[in-house]
Design an enzyme around this catalytic site. Structure first.
Site, mmCIF file in Angstrom:
data_model
loop_
_atom_site.group_PDB
_atom_site.id
_atom_site.type_symbol
_atom_site.label_atom_id
_atom_site.label_comp_id
_atom_site.label_asym_id
_atom_site.label_seq_id
_atom_site.Cartn_x
_atom_site.Cartn_y
_atom_site.Cartn_z
ATOM 1 N N GLY A 181 0.788 -1.333 0.128
ATOM 2 C CA GLY A 181 -0.031 0.038 -0.064
ATOM 3 C C GLY A 181 0.853 1.330 -0.080
ATOM 4 O O GLY A 181 1.088 1.893 1.072
ATOM 5 N N TYR A 182 1.140 1.718 -1.060
ATOM 6 C CA TYR A 182 2.195 2.723 -1.323
ATOM 7 C C TYR A 182 1.320 3.926 -1.976
ATOM 8 O O TYR A 182 0.841 4.897 -1.531
ATOM 9 C CB TYR A 182 3.428 2.572 -2.047
ATOM 10 C CG TYR A 182 4.702 2.148 -0.963
ATOM 11 C CD1 TYR A 182 4.472 1.391 0.144
ATOM 12 C CD2 TYR A 182 5.957 2.270 -1.575
ATOM 13 C CE1 TYR A 182 5.372 0.954 1.049
ATOM 14 C CE2 TYR A 182 7.031 1.951 -0.765
ATOM 15 C CZ TYR A 182 6.795 1.265 0.566
ATOM 16 O OH TYR A 182 7.640 0.760 1.431
ATOM 17 N N GLU A 203 12.372 -3.568 -3.835
ATOM 18 C CA GLU A 203 11.226 -3.672 -5.063
ATOM 19 C C GLU A 203 11.949 -3.370 -6.420
ATOM 20 O O GLU A 203 11.679 -4.035 -7.418
ATOM 21 C CB GLU A 203 10.201 -2.683 -4.875
ATOM 22 C CG GLU A 203 9.101 -2.824 -5.844
ATOM 23 C CD GLU A 203 7.908 -1.759 -5.646
ATOM 24 O OE1 GLU A 203 6.873 -1.877 -6.300
ATOM 25 O OE2 GLU A 203 8.194 -0.885 -4.914
#
Length: 395
Positions: free
Chosen positions: A133-134, A249
């Site tokens: 959740g960014y 990431e």
């Protein structure tokens, strides 16, 4: 025989004995990728479930993690040997997981001992599937401008807000999420929290892409209670965790540039469609040249990736290197699929036929267009490279 040679020999024998034949075949689509989680059905693919089980028991889903957290406790050199031996038999990855590639490294660095023992073994065994959740509708490239709020309510937070482009949020069990706990400053008011996607007040809505798939979602939080025990690192220090996780990431996304194992699908696909000339070469000289140039770039990228991973494990990697890897890797992946479409000719445009596996090639090609956006846009990565690596004036 050195200790590493002996480890290689033992690893090779173990993989040969334990990797099911089905797990050595090329991946045909999403159905062949194991994400684990609470809703994973082992009966749907017994060979895949067995491969996950034996690798998880050995700690080899996360071979370089400490054994107390479900890992294999291998050294960087041993981990590299394991990866090489898996590639040699074309073994599939036993588990794909944002918990492994993103959250896990952040927990190892910033999590408390209790948090590590609670979450890391479940990640290693594939018991919990995570999402990230960014990004928010008004906080994409300017991620620090996020507005999702976490109000202090004693021993817990009350979270309200919206996230967007949340990959597989509709299938995930838990989310690692950036929330605003202070408005004193942009970066200085962000905290990093974890919560169950089945918590009251959490809902998701898939976002349909041009490929016809919906891996991305909108995620809504309406008065969600999140225990403070689920906050990673200090309150208002979540930006430190977020930056560290983003590096991992981008490293994960850059791996797309390496492609799959085995022979080049570009060459095989082009030969099947176009055929060979009288000299045994691909009959289309222009496409042959384009593929050759691509393969050279791909091999150079693979060599660069090996060096980067070695430097990362040794603590010598430049903090901005993941941006360089991410940019080059995503561009390579887009180029690969462009060439695969060119090599496939008109057959590559089939969208729903059984012969085309419901349009696997064109859908995958369209999906690559998001590679240069997700995890930080290519433009942002180039800015970081210019400023942090090249040290260009005015960058």
């Amino acid at each position: 025989m050195t200790d590493l040679d002996q480890f290689r020999e033992q690893t090779r024998a173990w993989l040969e004995a334990n990797c099911p034949p089905e797990m050595r075949e090329p991946i045909r689509g999403d159905q062949d990728v194991c994400w684990g989680g609470r809703h994973y059905d082992p009966a749907a693919n017994p060979a895949q479930a067995q491969w996950l089980k034996v690798m998880g028991e050995r700690g080899w889903t996360v071979p370089d993690w400490p054994t107390q957290y479900g890992g294999g406790g291998l050294s960087p050199a041993e981990t590299k040997v394991l990866r090489e031996e898996m590639r040699a038999i074309r073994a599939r990855n036993p588990l794909n997981s944002f918990g492994i590639s993103m959250l896990g490294p952040a927990l190892l660095k910033y999590g408390s001992e209790e948090q590590k023992l609670d979450h890391l073994p479940k990640i290693a065994r594939g018991e919990i599937r995570w999402c990230q959740g960014y990004s928010e509708p008004n906080a994409g490239s300017d991620l620090a401008g996020l507005a999702t709020s976490a109000e202090d309510a004693g021993d817990h937070y009350i979270v309200n807000g919206q996230k967007v482009w949340t990959s597989y949020a509709d299938k995930a069990d838990w989310i690692f999420c950036l929330v605003r706990t202070s408005k004193a400053s942009k970066q200085g008011g962000i905290s990093f929290v974890l919560f169950d996607m089945e918590s009251p007040g959490v809902s998701t809505k898939p976002i349909l892409l041009i490929s016809g798939y919906s891996p991305f979602c909108e995620t809504f939080m309406d008065n969600v209670k999140v225990p403070k025990a689920n906050r990673i690192h200090e309150e208002n220090k979540g930006w430190d965790v977020a930056k560290y996780l983003l590096g991992h990431e981008r490293e994960m996304i850059s791996g797309m540039g390496l492609g799959g194992q085995g022979e080049s699908p570009l060459v095989a696909g082009a030969i099947a469609t176009i055929g060979l000339d009288h000299d045994g070469r691909l009959a289309d000289p222009v496409l042959r040249t384009q593929i050759a140039l691509f393969e050279v770039r791909a091999k150079a990228f693979a060599a660069m990736s090996e060096r980067f991973i070695d430097e990362l494990k040794a603590g010598r990697a430049h903090p901005a290197q993941p941006s360089m890897m991410k940019y080059v890797g995503t561009e390579l992946n887009k180029d690969r699929h462009e060439l695969m479409m060119a090599a496939g000719g008109s057959d590559a445009l089939e969208w729903e036929s059984e012969r085309s596996n419901t349009g696997a090639a064109p859908r995958a090609w369209l999906r690559t267009k998001a590679n240069s956006i997700e995890g930080g846009t290519s433009e942002i990565q180039l800015n970081i490279i210019a400023k942090r690596i090249l040290e260009l004036p005015g960058a």
